[in-house]
Design a protein around this motif. Structure first.
Motif, PDB file in Angstrom:
ATOM      1  N   ILE A  29       0.840  -1.053  -0.090  1.00 59.48           N
ATOM      2  CA  ILE A  29      -0.041   0.005   0.023  1.00 59.48           C
ATOM      3  C   ILE A  29       0.829   1.162   0.071  1.00 59.48           C
ATOM      4  N   LYS A  30       0.734   2.222  -0.960  1.00 63.34           N
ATOM      5  CA  LYS A  30       1.571   3.246  -0.972  1.00 63.34           C
ATOM      6  C   LYS A  30       1.386   4.363  -0.107  1.00 63.34           C
ATOM      7  N   PRO A  31       2.237   5.427  -0.047  1.00 61.10           N
ATOM      8  CA  PRO A  31       1.998   6.551   0.636  1.00 61.10           C
ATOM      9  C   PRO A  31       0.560   7.277   0.098  1.00 61.10           C
ATOM     10  N   GLU A  32      -0.095   7.727   0.738  1.00 56.37           N
ATOM     11  CA  GLU A  32      -1.267   8.767   0.534  1.00 56.37           C
ATOM     12  C   GLU A  32      -2.336   7.935  -0.379  1.00 56.37           C
ATOM     13  N   GLU A  33      -2.009   6.636  -0.315  1.00 54.23           N
ATOM     14  CA  GLU A  33      -3.331   5.967  -1.059  1.00 54.23           C
ATOM     15  C   GLU A  33      -4.382   5.727  -0.310  1.00 54.23           C
ATOM     16  N   PHE A  34      -5.555   5.647  -0.805  1.00 50.89           N
ATOM     17  CA  PHE A  34      -6.726   5.111  -0.123  1.00 50.89           C
ATOM     18  C   PHE A  34      -7.099   4.078  -0.666  1.00 50.89           C
ATOM     19  N   PHE A  35      -6.808   2.892   0.290  1.00 54.64           N
ATOM     20  CA  PHE A  35      -6.747   1.408  -0.087  1.00 54.64           C
ATOM     21  C   PHE A  35      -8.056   0.589   0.699  1.00 54.64           C
ATOM     22  N   ALA A  36      -8.792   0.076  -0.044  1.00 50.91           N
ATOM     23  CA  ALA A  36      -9.921  -0.580   0.581  1.00 50.91           C
ATOM     24  C   ALA A  36      -9.833  -2.093   0.678  1.00 50.91           C
ATOM     25  N   LEU A  37     -10.026  -2.695   1.749  1.00 49.58           N
ATOM     26  CA  LEU A  37     -10.168  -4.258   1.667  1.00 49.58           C
ATOM     27  C   LEU A  37     -11.446  -4.534   1.928  1.00 49.58           C
ATOM     28  N   LEU A  38     -11.815  -5.331   0.782  1.00 53.36           N
ATOM     29  CA  LEU A  38     -13.435  -5.666   0.435  1.00 53.36           C
ATOM     30  C   LEU A  38     -13.384  -7.037   0.551  1.00 53.36           C
ATOM     31  N   GLY A  39     -14.543  -7.630   1.075  1.00 48.66           N
ATOM     32  CA  GLY A  39     -14.919  -8.908   0.954  1.00 48.66           C
ATOM     33  C   GLY A  39     -16.210  -9.493   1.616  1.00 48.66           C
ATOM     34  N   PRO A  40     -16.556 -10.249   1.521  1.00 43.25           N
ATOM     35  CA  PRO A  40     -17.798 -10.778   2.296  1.00 43.25           C
ATOM     36  C   PRO A  40     -17.608 -10.829   3.892  1.00 43.25           C
ATOM     37  N   SER A  41     -18.681 -11.126   4.637  1.00 50.06           N
ATOM     38  CA  SER A  41     -18.301 -11.303   6.197  1.00 50.06           C
ATOM     39  C   SER A  41     -17.574 -12.361   6.176  1.00 50.06           C
ATOM     40  N   GLY A  42     -16.463 -12.591   7.375  1.00 50.76           N
ATOM     41  CA  GLY A  42     -15.916 -13.513   7.594  1.00 50.76           C
ATOM     42  C   GLY A  42     -14.449 -13.880   6.654  1.00 50.76           C
ATOM     43  N   SER A  43     -14.214 -12.839   5.808  1.00 50.87           N
ATOM     44  CA  SER A  43     -13.149 -13.028   4.795  1.00 50.87           C
ATOM     45  C   SER A  43     -11.798 -12.786   5.224  1.00 50.87           C
ATOM     46  N   GLY A  44     -11.680 -12.228   6.538  1.00 54.96           N
ATOM     47  CA  GLY A  44     -10.373 -11.892   6.684  1.00 54.96           C
ATOM     48  C   GLY A  44      -9.943 -10.213   6.873  1.00 54.96           C
ATOM     49  N   LYS A  45     -10.981  -9.345   6.431  1.00 53.06           N
ATOM     50  CA  LYS A  45     -10.712  -7.817   6.374  1.00 53.06           C
ATOM     51  C   LYS A  45     -10.196  -7.270   7.616  1.00 53.06           C
ATOM     52  N   THR A  46     -10.961  -7.721   8.725  1.00 51.12           N
ATOM     53  CA  THR A  46     -10.773  -6.853  10.057  1.00 51.12           C
ATOM     54  C   THR A  46      -9.499  -7.548  10.377  1.00 51.12           C
ATOM     55  N   THR A  47      -9.241  -8.996  10.447  1.00 50.77           N
ATOM     56  CA  THR A  47      -8.046  -9.633  10.591  1.00 50.77           C
ATOM     57  C   THR A  47      -6.813  -8.971  10.196  1.00 50.77           C
ATOM     58  N   THR A  48      -6.853  -8.506   9.111  1.00 50.61           N
ATOM     59  CA  THR A  48      -5.773  -7.901   8.209  1.00 50.61           C
ATOM     60  C   THR A  48      -5.338  -6.668   8.839  1.00 50.61           C
ATOM     61  N   LEU A  49      -6.434  -6.032   8.938  1.00 55.26           N
ATOM     62  CA  LEU A  49      -6.128  -4.514   9.590  1.00 55.26           C
ATOM     63  C   LEU A  49      -5.774  -4.601  10.984  1.00 55.26           C
ATOM     64  N   ARG A  50      -6.200  -5.597  12.007  1.00 56.10           N
ATOM     65  CA  ARG A  50      -5.858  -5.537  13.261  1.00 56.10           C
ATOM     66  C   ARG A  50      -4.535  -6.090  13.409  1.00 56.10           C
ATOM     67  N   MET A  51      -3.779  -6.798  12.376  1.00 59.88           N
ATOM     68  CA  MET A  51      -2.520  -7.106  12.142  1.00 59.88           C
ATOM     69  C   MET A  51      -1.605  -5.812  11.862  1.00 59.88           C
ATOM     70  N   ILE A  52      -1.982  -5.063  10.895  1.00 63.41           N
ATOM     71  CA  ILE A  52      -1.474  -3.983  10.656  1.00 63.41           C
ATOM     72  C   ILE A  52      -1.363  -2.873  11.803  1.00 63.41           C
ATOM     73  N   ALA A  53      -2.324  -2.967  12.777  1.00 57.31           N
ATOM     74  CA  ALA A  53      -2.562  -1.959  14.044  1.00 57.31           C
ATOM     75  C   ALA A  53      -1.724  -2.582  14.938  1.00 57.31           C
ATOM     76  N   GLY A  54      -1.105  -3.877  14.916  1.00 55.88           N
ATOM     77  CA  GLY A  54      -0.558  -4.401  16.007  1.00 55.88           C
ATOM     78  C   GLY A  54      -1.402  -5.081  17.018  1.00 55.88           C
ATOM     79  N   LEU A  55      -2.674  -5.284  16.963  1.00 58.95           N
ATOM     80  CA  LEU A  55      -3.701  -5.993  17.912  1.00 58.95           C
ATOM     81  C   LEU A  55      -3.544  -7.341  17.599  1.00 58.95           C
ATOM     82  N   GLU A  56      -3.051  -8.058  16.432  1.00 61.06           N
ATOM     83  CA  GLU A  56      -3.003  -9.338  16.486  1.00 61.06           C
ATOM     84  C   GLU A  56      -1.480  -9.535  15.538  1.00 61.06           C
ATOM     85  N   THR A  57      -0.974 -10.864  15.813  1.00 63.81           N
ATOM     86  CA  THR A  57       0.397 -11.097  15.157  1.00 63.81           C
ATOM     87  C   THR A  57       0.070 -12.157  14.364  1.00 63.81           C
ATOM     88  N   PRO A  58       1.152 -12.314  13.253  1.00 66.15           N
ATOM     89  CA  PRO A  58       0.791 -13.386  12.054  1.00 66.15           C
ATOM     90  C   PRO A  58       1.316 -14.544  12.734  1.00 66.15           C
TER      91      PRO A  58
END
Ligand SMILES: Nc1ncnc2c1ncn2[C@@H]1O[C@H](COP(=O)(O)OP(=O)(O)OP(=O)(O)O)[C@@H](O)[C@H]1O
Ligand SMILES: [Mg+2]
Length: 353
Positions: A29-58
């Motif tokens: 994801i590039k600097p200043e980009e508006f990047f969407a994580l799109l997908g149906p319920s349960g597809s892993g979007k929030t898990t990905t975001l939480r990982m970027i936030a440091g609330l979850e580790t891979p």
């Protein structure tokens, strides 16, 4: 180019017990980009975001922010702000105190805090509400309070998880525009989780489409809409999404519903089973067309959506608002040849011309 606001995920795998939530996720994801994580319920979007936030580790893989490996860094070391669906405001604090909170945590000198709070509140148009508590605000105002709290620290990276989903339809559309303007004016990176394809299409510079913990496609809204890589993406994007029909590709001829359509493409060596995709706005009513039976027509205001059956296959057609048809009528239809998408029926993968 500056690395601030750049986010890279490489080979991310995440399991919860025996369940695999993310499989081999790669993102840049590039600097200043508006990047969407799109997908149906349960597809892993929030898990990905939480990982970027440091609330979850891979379990496997590397996460970099601004060129630095942060895979195991705590959230506080990542220079990010996060806005959640439920806003997570502190109910006993005023709006002013809520917005000031992250600055207090960072031990910003007291005299610097007030002007920064007012400035952030102004950017989202709630500077007249600073004395109120969250319970005394409307949903939209609470949402903007959460945004102000996120922008007050002036981070380079914003993580947003369905931040508009608690707003009513009209306010959601209005706030969507404001959010995009805000992101541009702040020159920050935004990573935005949504299951709403229209939201992703309108807001994002680029998006990743998730299914079952895997990224199926990364691209601009235009690429994802006009050249879906797979049946899964084709069936998810667009409102209503693309029609899909079983067909046979033989040379450069497409055999669908008893008709043969000559395609402008290099012939295939051997006949193959395909899935044909066509958007509702690329089908015409035409006396020489394939006969279809009208099941129901839906009035969309500026157009009419015809639900037609060809045999047992439902086909949606966007027609002129003044077509007048009755349920059960036979409506002959043809497909715009240049707007036909082809997918391998076995693998679901797009077939190029
Ligand atoms: N802590 C957890 N323990 C077990 N399973 C989890 C945990 N967190 C998430 N999951 C599972 O991982 C999968 C992905 O969840 P995630 O929250 O990332 O989905 P999502 O794409 O954000 O969905 P939604 O649109 O519903 O918010 C789901 O099947 C979910 O049940
Ligand atoms: Mg989620």
């Amino acid at each position: 180019m500056t690395q601030a606001g750049r986010v890279t995920l490489r080979g991310i795998n995440k399991r919860f017990g025996s369940f695999t939530a993310l499989k081999n996720v790669d993102l840049d994801i590039k600097p200043e980009e508006f990047f969407a994580l799109l997908g149906p319920s349960g597809s892993g979007k929030t898990t990905t975001l939480r990982m970027i936030a440091g609330l979850e580790t891979p379990d496997e893989g590397v996460i970099e922010i601004a060129g630095k490996d942060v895979t195991f860094a705590p959230p506080g070391d990542r220079d990010i702000a996060m806005v959640f669906q439920n806003y997570a405001l502190y109910p006993h604090m005023t709006v002013r105190e809520n917005i000031a909170f992250p600055l207090k945590m960072e031990k910003v000198p007291a005299k610097e805090i007030e002007p920064r709070v007012v400035d952030a509140a102004k950017k989202v148009d709630i500077d007249h509400l600073l004395h109120r508590r969250p319970g005394q605000l409307s949903g939209g105002q609470q949402q903007r309070c959460a945004l102000a709290r996120a922008i007050v620290r002036q981070p380079k990276l914003f993580l947003l998880d369905e931040p508009l989903s608690n707003l009513d339809a009209q306010l959601r559309l209005q706030t969507r525009v404001e959010l995009k303007k805000l992101q541009r004016s702040l020159n920050v990176t935004a990573i935005y989780v949504t299951h709403d394809q229209e939201e992703a299409m309108t807001l994002a510079d680029r998006m990743a489409v998730f299914f079952n913990g895997e990224i199926m496609q990364i691209g601009t809204p235009d690429e994802v809409f006009n050249r879906p890589d797979s049946i899964a993406v084709a069936a998810f994007i667009g409102s209503p999404p693309m029609n899909l029909l079983p067909a046979q590709l033989d040379g450069s001829q497409l055999k669908v519903e008893g008709r043969t359509i000559e395609l402008d493409r290099k012939p295939t060596a051997t006949p193959m089973a395909v899935t044909m995709g066509i958007r509702p706005s690329h089908i015409r009513i035409d006396a020489d067309g394939i006969p279809a039976r009208l099941y129901l027509s839906e009035n969309m205001g500026e157009s009419v959506l015809l639900n037609l059956y060809i045999g047992e296959h439902l086909v949606k057609v966007r027609a002129n608002e003044n077509v007048s048809l009755d349920d059960g009528d036979i409506v002959p239809i043809t497909f715009d040849v240049n707007a036909i998408h082809l997918f391998d029926a076995q693998t679901g993968i797009r077939i190029e011309n």
